[in-house]
Design an enzyme around this catalytic site. Structure first.
Site, PDB file in Angstrom:
ATOM      1  N   ILE A 221       0.845  -1.200  -0.201  1.00 39.51           N
ATOM      2  CA  ILE A 221      -0.013  -0.068  -0.026  1.00 39.51           C
ATOM      3  C   ILE A 221       0.900   1.087  -0.119  1.00 39.51           C
ATOM      4  O   ILE A 221       0.721   2.324  -0.679  1.00 39.51           O
ATOM      5  CB  ILE A 221      -0.913   0.039   1.132  1.00 39.51           C
ATOM      6  CG1 ILE A 221      -1.780  -1.223   1.348  1.00 39.51           C
ATOM      7  CG2 ILE A 221      -1.944   1.305   1.175  1.00 39.51           C
ATOM      8  CD1 ILE A 221      -2.791  -1.421   0.269  1.00 39.51           C
TER       9      ILE A 221
ATOM     10  N   THR B 172       1.582   0.387   8.019  1.00 33.34           N
ATOM     11  CA  THR B 172       2.164  -1.132   8.177  1.00 33.34           C
ATOM     12  C   THR B 172       0.964  -1.883   8.656  1.00 33.34           C
ATOM     13  O   THR B 172      -0.232  -1.344   8.584  1.00 33.34           O
ATOM     14  CB  THR B 172       3.193  -0.846   9.530  1.00 33.34           C
ATOM     15  OG1 THR B 172       2.438  -0.794  10.670  1.00 33.34           O
ATOM     16  CG2 THR B 172       4.166   0.303   9.242  1.00 33.34           C
TER      17      THR B 172
ATOM     18  N   VAL C 165     -11.905   0.137   6.853  1.00 30.99           N
ATOM     19  CA  VAL C 165     -13.152  -0.525   6.340  1.00 30.99           C
ATOM     20  C   VAL C 165     -13.496  -0.280   4.727  1.00 30.99           C
ATOM     21  O   VAL C 165     -13.825   0.760   4.396  1.00 30.99           O
ATOM     22  CB  VAL C 165     -14.343  -0.120   7.313  1.00 30.99           C
ATOM     23  CG1 VAL C 165     -15.555  -1.042   6.878  1.00 30.99           C
ATOM     24  CG2 VAL C 165     -14.138  -0.188   8.667  1.00 30.99           C
TER      25      VAL C 165
ATOM     26  N   ALA D 273     -11.442  -0.643   2.544  1.00 41.16           N
ATOM     27  CA  ALA D 273     -10.514   0.270   1.659  1.00 41.16           C
ATOM     28  C   ALA D 273     -10.997   1.482   1.332  1.00 41.16           C
ATOM     29  O   ALA D 273     -11.665   2.321   2.171  1.00 41.16           O
ATOM     30  CB  ALA D 273     -10.065  -0.617   0.339  1.00 41.16           C
TER      31      ALA D 273
ATOM     32  N   LEU E 147     -13.451   2.591  -0.180  1.00 40.05           N
ATOM     33  CA  LEU E 147     -15.284   2.892  -0.241  1.00 40.05           C
ATOM     34  C   LEU E 147     -15.245   3.732   0.798  1.00 40.05           C
ATOM     35  O   LEU E 147     -15.213   3.744   1.968  1.00 40.05           O
ATOM     36  CB  LEU E 147     -15.752   1.494  -0.304  1.00 40.05           C
ATOM     37  CG  LEU E 147     -15.870   0.596  -1.236  1.00 40.05           C
ATOM     38  CD1 LEU E 147     -16.449  -0.665  -0.929  1.00 40.05           C
ATOM     39  CD2 LEU E 147     -16.241   0.988  -2.721  1.00 40.05           C
TER      40      LEU E 147
ATOM     41  N   GLY F 113      -2.670  -8.442  -4.201  1.00 43.05           N
ATOM     42  CA  GLY F 113      -2.615  -7.726  -3.135  1.00 43.05           C
ATOM     43  C   GLY F 113      -3.751  -7.185  -2.377  1.00 43.05           C
ATOM     44  O   GLY F 113      -3.799  -6.252  -1.813  1.00 43.05           O
TER      45      GLY F 113
ATOM     46  N   ASP G 280      -9.529 -10.162  10.131  1.00 43.62           N
ATOM     47  CA  ASP G 280      -9.536  -8.903   9.437  1.00 43.62           C
ATOM     48  C   ASP G 280     -11.028  -8.228   9.394  1.00 43.62           C
ATOM     49  O   ASP G 280     -11.349  -7.201   9.539  1.00 43.62           O
ATOM     50  CB  ASP G 280      -8.821  -9.061   8.044  1.00 43.62           C
ATOM     51  CG  ASP G 280      -8.904  -7.705   7.250  1.00 43.62           C
ATOM     52  OD1 ASP G 280      -8.257  -6.931   7.503  1.00 43.62           O
ATOM     53  OD2 ASP G 280      -9.755  -7.653   6.580  1.00 43.62           O
TER      54      ASP G 280
ATOM     55  N   LYS H 101     -12.605  -4.952  11.161  1.00 45.35           N
ATOM     56  CA  LYS H 101     -13.652  -4.093  10.448  1.00 45.35           C
ATOM     57  C   LYS H 101     -15.088  -4.141  10.951  1.00 45.35           C
ATOM     58  O   LYS H 101     -15.464  -2.927  11.374  1.00 45.35           O
ATOM     59  CB  LYS H 101     -13.778  -4.459   9.158  1.00 45.35           C
ATOM     60  CG  LYS H 101     -12.378  -4.216   8.125  1.00 45.35           C
ATOM     61  CD  LYS H 101     -12.655  -5.015   6.909  1.00 45.35           C
ATOM     62  CE  LYS H 101     -11.372  -4.628   6.237  1.00 45.35           C
ATOM     63  NZ  LYS H 101     -11.095  -5.853   4.983  1.00 45.35           N
TER      64      LYS H 101
ATOM     65  N   GLY I 254      -6.927  -4.200  -2.443  1.00 43.00           N
ATOM     66  CA  GLY I 254      -6.204  -3.807  -3.682  1.00 43.00           C
ATOM     67  C   GLY I 254      -5.359  -2.701  -3.377  1.00 43.00           C
ATOM     68  O   GLY I 254      -5.769  -1.533  -2.414  1.00 43.00           O
TER      69      GLY I 254
HETATM   70  N1  NAI Z   1      -4.280  -4.927   0.904  1.00 42.76           N
HETATM   71  C1  NAI Z   1      -5.145  -3.966   0.913  1.00 42.76           C
HETATM   72  O1  NAI Z   1      -6.512  -4.108   0.103  1.00 42.76           O
HETATM   73  C2  NAI Z   1      -5.531  -3.318   2.260  1.00 42.76           C
HETATM   74  C3  NAI Z   1      -4.784  -3.340   3.034  1.00 42.76           C
HETATM   75  N2  NAI Z   1      -4.893  -2.498   4.308  1.00 42.76           N
HETATM   76  C4  NAI Z   1      -4.123  -2.265   5.359  1.00 42.76           C
HETATM   77  O2  NAI Z   1      -2.606  -1.878   4.650  1.00 42.76           O
HETATM   78  C5  NAI Z   1      -1.720  -1.989   5.601  1.00 42.76           C
HETATM   79  C6  NAI Z   1      -0.479  -2.327   4.831  1.00 42.76           C
HETATM   80  O3  NAI Z   1      -0.592  -3.470   3.810  1.00 42.76           O
HETATM   81  P1  NAI Z   1       0.351  -3.939   3.014  1.00 42.76           P
HETATM   82  O4  NAI Z   1       0.654  -2.581   2.196  1.00 42.76           O
HETATM   83  O5  NAI Z   1      -0.090  -5.032   2.198  1.00 42.76           O
HETATM   84  O6  NAI Z   1       1.689  -4.538   3.782  1.00 42.76           O
HETATM   85  P2  NAI Z   1       3.200  -4.759   3.437  1.00 42.76           P
HETATM   86  O7  NAI Z   1       3.644  -5.993   4.243  1.00 42.76           O
HETATM   87  O8  NAI Z   1       3.386  -4.931   2.025  1.00 42.76           O
HETATM   88  O9  NAI Z   1       3.703  -3.438   3.890  1.00 42.76           O
HETATM   89  C7  NAI Z   1       4.081  -3.030   5.242  1.00 42.76           C
HETATM   90  C8  NAI Z   1       5.068  -2.204   5.277  1.00 42.76           C
HETATM   91  O10 NAI Z   1       5.172  -1.804   6.955  1.00 42.76           O
HETATM   92  C9  NAI Z   1       6.750  -1.927   7.047  1.00 42.76           C
HETATM   93  N3  NAI Z   1       6.674  -2.086   8.437  1.00 42.76           N
HETATM   94  C10 NAI Z   1       6.534  -3.183   9.200  1.00 42.76           C
HETATM   95  N4  NAI Z   1       6.723  -2.873  10.515  1.00 42.76           N
HETATM   96  C11 NAI Z   1       7.390  -1.730  10.550  1.00 42.76           C
HETATM   97  C12 NAI Z   1       7.910  -1.060  11.695  1.00 42.76           C
HETATM   98  N5  NAI Z   1       7.957  -1.449  12.696  1.00 42.76           N
HETATM   99  N6  NAI Z   1       8.413   0.253  11.362  1.00 42.76           N
HETATM  100  C13 NAI Z   1       8.370   0.803  10.028  1.00 42.76           C
HETATM  101  N7  NAI Z   1       7.923  -0.033   9.402  1.00 42.76           N
HETATM  102  C14 NAI Z   1       7.401  -1.210   9.424  1.00 42.76           C
HETATM  103  C15 NAI Z   1       7.476  -2.868   6.169  1.00 42.76           C
HETATM  104  O11 NAI Z   1       8.678  -2.794   6.173  1.00 42.76           O
HETATM  105  C16 NAI Z   1       6.526  -2.622   4.981  1.00 42.76           C
HETATM  106  O12 NAI Z   1       7.233  -1.374   4.343  1.00 42.76           O
HETATM  107  C17 NAI Z   1      -2.109  -3.152   6.637  1.00 42.76           C
HETATM  108  O13 NAI Z   1      -2.486  -2.740   7.957  1.00 42.76           O
HETATM  109  C18 NAI Z   1      -3.465  -3.647   5.728  1.00 42.76           C
HETATM  110  O14 NAI Z   1      -4.580  -4.091   6.765  1.00 42.76           O
HETATM  111  C19 NAI Z   1      -6.138  -1.547   4.520  1.00 42.76           C
HETATM  112  C20 NAI Z   1      -7.052  -1.917   3.559  1.00 42.76           C
HETATM  113  C21 NAI Z   1      -6.960  -2.438   2.164  1.00 42.76           C
HETATM  114  N1  LIG Z   2      -7.144  -8.041   3.522  1.00 32.87           N
HETATM  115  C1  LIG Z   2      -8.239  -6.959   3.223  1.00 32.87           C
HETATM  116  C2  LIG Z   2      -7.959  -5.728   2.630  1.00 32.87           C
HETATM  117  C3  LIG Z   2      -8.678  -4.660   3.152  1.00 32.87           C
HETATM  118  O1  LIG Z   2      -8.861  -4.187   4.246  1.00 32.87           O
HETATM  119  C4  LIG Z   2      -9.338  -7.581   2.526  1.00 32.87           C
HETATM  120  O2  LIG Z   2      -9.121  -8.717   1.899  1.00 32.87           O
HETATM  121  O3  LIG Z   2     -10.638  -7.241   2.690  1.00 32.87           O
HETATM  122 NA    NA Z   3     -13.351   3.047   3.451  1.00 31.96          NA
END
Ligand code: NAI
Ligand SMILES: N[C@@H](CC=O)C(=O)O
Ligand code: NA
Length: 816
Positions: A476, A556, A610, A612, A614, A665, A679, A683, A798
């Site tokens: 993200i 994170t 919640v 993403a 939306l 993703g 997860d 939400k 995503g």
């Molecule tokens: N994938 C999706 O569609 C959605 C994801 N999210 C949220 O987005 C967040 C990130 O997800 P991703 O990008 O997929 O994860 P990811 O694992 O790809 O990236 C996480 C990042 O955080 C960094 N990180 C971890 N611990 C750290 C620390 N202590 N200090 C500094 N940096 C640290 C990592 O090095 C990495 O750069 C999650 O909380 C997830 O729930 C929310 C909505 C939708």
């Molecule tokens: N991993 C979550 C991403 C959004 O928060 C999902 O699949 O809905």
């Molecule tokens: Na939202």
């Protein structure tokens, strides 16, 4: 065809010349014909003057000459291929020998005439242009050095020669028509008279060279490459909030630079103005910055003033007395006297009683001006028709400039009230009848405060810089930085929000730069310049920089950053996050964070927690603040599980589909969080809490999707293995549903203060039956929306949609 002029800072060091080479390269790659004009290496002209002055006094100048040589040689050694260096050294040595001969002549004659001075100074441009031409041969073989004394012909006013345009235009056209394939590097600033003696073009001379050549050749554009981001709304050394201007009219550029904006010296651009050739001020060290366009058909500014300029020190002289009243020709006598004696009058005001005239001059001219007036008006002074002439020192001029000021009422009111509110006393005022400029004279001590106050008054609401610190640059976070980079210019232009990334951290490295991190290159910067990551260190650096409009973004998936949110709010910094952990931990913490942010007047935005991108949290909040009551929420809020059930068809295995969700993703970094329902639970809890319910995660009834062997897998790899061996289990779930004409849906419900999430098989009559991709859907039943529910539906996972949601939250902080 474009003329590119590079000033002294752009040729002043090896690094600068590398940046310059990059600029030329990208122009060549675009197939554009360019002509390059260069100044002497930064600081060299002053050094040559000082060396020549030493030479007159008989002071040894050999060290200075050696220093001059050394600066050039360092560049040659660093930027010219070794086999070609000798030839370049030989030519440079000839120049340095000629220079030394001139200096020796000065010592012998004990005289430094303007003619000799021009000859000496010309070596600065000659050396830099010659050297650059050899550097650029690595990009374009046919690159030649051109000494502008061959092209630009002037009279013999050494030091500030006047151009003979008829001769010059013909020479320029002739040369460039015959050298179409050549990349020509031309010396700025220098020219020659009809006896081929070197002359110089005065202040801003290299800009003038570029304008003369551009105009003679009808160039499409003249680019002035310097070391700042174009012209700014005010002097950035004094006004932190000053920002770059994207457009200016010629008149505005004139007015702004007349009073101090040193980026260009517009009088030199007149040849280009007359031909209506646009001039762009660009930054060699930030070539992606679009620059300030100065053109005749500029679009009007969206602000009443375009900028504020200032002159640091002026002195004013006050001439007053009864002898002046009704005396035609008095001011004529006064000002022709001053002009005859070359005293430059910066500003004039005359009271309507005609009893006094006040004018401003440079402090070094004040005493001369006073004594000239005393001589000229000796009789009037003796007869007390004029009062003794008074000089006031330590004053500054502040001028607001802009074509929009014309016939717009209230501008001077705003100017004076902002000065008044800040306790700045106005000594004199002048407004040109063109109404493009209102100038005030104030005490120098008040200049900084006055500039900031006036800038705030005219621009404060107009552009806001957000200073952003990002932790988490994974799936993200990385996408967020790309979106910010791509949309940055439009945000500045259309929304007046300038997002500056000041700090970046992942779990390994962190990097902070108060001037902002270049988003074209952030990954290298973080890897190469970053220090070992420490959240505490990162937060401390963010706090100690104490920047205005600061935002901490947590991308994170760990609990670590949320431990700092409270102290971040207490430091008046907003938080934007897609990480759900802070809001789905203990209810007390959720409440504490909300109240702390509120108490400190900062934002805590987490729309992407919640669904993403939306608009779910926003919709819920809007319903509640408008007095509606939530009766029921039904929702599918796992993008991953939605995707799985929408695509678990045909031959494809459950394992494959989960893998695909991860690759797209959609999943959490640990997919067990999605399939185990945690997860989704987070939400639903966040929704419940935002609807006013003080629930804990243990209050959520969580139905399972996974068989026990999968749910208990100790690692992600083991989890995938268990999915493989459990395929029959998932097939059976699907087939049982299909046998009844139904599809599987994992549905959350909030009703009567209770939250549950369960796997259900739903038929085509169900509103959640038709979904595709990673769709989320949420249906609110409220007192107002009870017959038909309010429904929000769309992709709920995503990188693109999530980062966009975080981005929108960030812009919302900026817009407040
Ligand atoms: N994938 C999706 O569609 C959605 C994801 N999210 C949220 O987005 C967040 C990130 O997800 P991703 O990008 O997929 O994860 P990811 O694992 O790809 O990236 C996480 C990042 O955080 C960094 N990180 C971890 N611990 C750290 C620390 N202590 N200090 C500094 N940096 C640290 C990592 O090095 C990495 O750069 C999650 O909380 C997830 O729930 C929310 C909505 C939708
Ligand atoms: N991993 C979550 C991403 C959004 O928060 C999902 O699949 O809905
Ligand atoms: Na939202």
């Amino acid at each position: 065809m474009k003329v590119l002029k590079f000033g002294g800072t752009s040729v002043g060091s090896v690094e600068a010349l590398q940046a310059l080479t990059g600029v030329v390269k990208s122009n060549l790659e675009q197939g554009e014909r360019i002509i390059v004009v260069v100044s002497a290496m930064g600081g060299l002209t002053n050094l040559l003057i000082k060396t020549a002055e030493d030479a007159v006094k008989g002071i040894d100048f050999s060290r200075s000459l050696m220093a001059i040589e050394a600066r050039h040689f360092e560049v040659v050694k660093s930027l010219i291929p070794i086999q070609q260096q000798n030839k370049v050294f030989t030519t440079l040595k000839i120049y340095f020998q000629e220079l030394e001969d001139l200096m020796q002549g000065v010592t012998a004659l004990k005289e430094l005439s303007p003619k000799t001075k021009d000859a000496i100074l010309s070596y600065g441009e000659r050396c830099s242009a010659f050297m650059l031409s050899r550097i650029l041969r690595t990009l374009h073989e046919n690159t030649e050095f051109l000494d502008a004394t061959q092209l630009i012909k002037t009279d013999s006013s050494f030091g500030n020669a006047h151009v003979d345009f008829d001769q010059t235009n013909l020479l320029i056209q002739d040369y460039f028509n015959n050298h179409r394939d050549e990349l020509t590097i031309v010396t700025g600033f220098i020219a020659s008279d009809n006896q081929n003696r070197t002359t110089t073009l005065g202040r801003g001379g290299s800009d003038y060279t570029a304008a003369i050549i551009g105009a003679a050749l009808n160039a499409n554009q003249i680019e002035i490459w310097t070391d700042v981001n174009g012209m700014m709304t005010a002097d950035p050394r004094r006004v932190k909030k000053a920002f770059s201007l994207d457009e200016l009219s010629y008149t505005e550029a004139m007015e702004l630079s007349f009073f101090g904006a040193k980026v260009i010296y517009p009088p030199t651009m007149v040849p280009a103005f007359l031909k209506k050739i646009p001039i762009v001020i660009k930054n060699t060290f930030n070539p992606h910055f679009e620059g300030t366009f100065i053109r005749h058909d500029n679009k009007p500014s969206n602000t009443v003033i375009r900028g504020i300029s200032s002159v640091d020190y002026v002195s004013i002289l006050n001439v007053q007395g009864s002898g002046m009243v009704g005396k035609a020709g008095f001011s004529g006598r006064l000002f022709s006297l001053l002009s005859r004696e070359q005293v430059n009058v910066i500003l004039i005001t005359q009271s309507s009683s005609e009893h006094s005239i006040t004018f401003a001059v440079a402090p070094e001219d004040a005493i001369l001006a006073k004594s000239l007036i005393e001589q000229e008006f000796e009789l009037e002074l003796a007869a007390s028709k004029l009062e003794p002439i008074r000089i006031e020192n330590d004053l500054s001029i502040l001028a607001i400039v802009g074509e929009n000021m014309k016939q717009t009422p209230g501008i001077s009111g705003k100017l004076f009230s902002s000065l008044g509110r800040n306790g700045v006393n106005v000594v004199a005022i002048a407004q040109g009848s063109s109404e493009y400029n209102i100038s005030v004279i104030i005490n120098h001590d008040h200049l900084s405060k006055a500039l900031n106050a006036v800038h705030d008054a005219f621009f404060a609401e107009l552009q806001k810089t957000l200073h952003v610190f990002v932790v988490g640059v994974g799936n993200i976070g990385k996408e967020l930085l790309t979106q910010i980079k791509n949309h940055h210019a439009s945000l500045v232009k259309d929304n007046l929000i300038n997002i500056k990334i000041i700090g970046l951290s992942n779990s390994r490295k962190m990097f902070v730069d108060a001037d902002g991190i270049d988003l074209e290159n952030w990954e290298n910067i973080l890897n190469e310049k970053g220090e070992q990551a420490s959240l505490e260190g990162f937060v401390n650096q963010m706090k100690s920089l104490d920047l205005p409009n600061c935002v901490f973004v947590d991308n994170t998936a760990t609990p670590a950053p949320s431990q700092f949110y409270k102290e971040i709010f207490e430091s008046n910094i907003s938080v934007v996050t897609c990480n759900k952990i802070a809001n789905s931990g203990a209810y007390k913490q959720f409440e504490l964070l909300k109240t702390t942010a509120q108490k400190h007047g900062v934002d805590f935005f987490y729309e992407t927690n919640v669904g993403a991108g939306l608009p779910i949290i926003k919709t819920l909040n809007d319903l509640i603040i408008s007095g509606d009551k939530i009766l029921k929420i039904e929702a599918i809020l796992s993008g991953t599980i939605s995707f799985i059930f929408n695509n678990f068809k045909g031959d494809v295995t459950f394992y494959d589909i989960v893998k695909q969700a991860q690759e797209k993703g959609y999943t959490e970094p640990d997919p067990r969080d999605d399939l185990g329902g945690i997860d989704f639970m987070r939400k639903m809890l966040i929704l419940a809490r935002n609807s006013g319910l003080a629930l804990e995660s243990s209050d959520v009834e969580l139905g399972a999707i996974l068989p026990e062997n999968c749910a208990k897998a100790p690692s992600v790899d083991a989890f995938y293995e268990e999915l493989k061996v459990s395929n029959d289990y998932f097939e059976k779930l699907k087939n049982d549903a299909a046998a009844e004409g139904k599809v599987l849906r994992y549905i959350g419900k909030l009703e009567d203060g209770k939250v549950s999430i369960n796997l259900q098989a739903v038929g085509s009559e169900h509103p959640f039956y038709s979904l595709s991709g990673s769709d989320n859907i949420i249906a609110f039943t409220t007192e107002r929306y009870c017959e038909t529910q309010m429904v929000v539906k769309g992709p709920g996972a995503g990188a693109a949609v999530t980062a966009a949601g975080v981005f929108a939250d960030l812009v919302k902080v900026g817009a407040e």
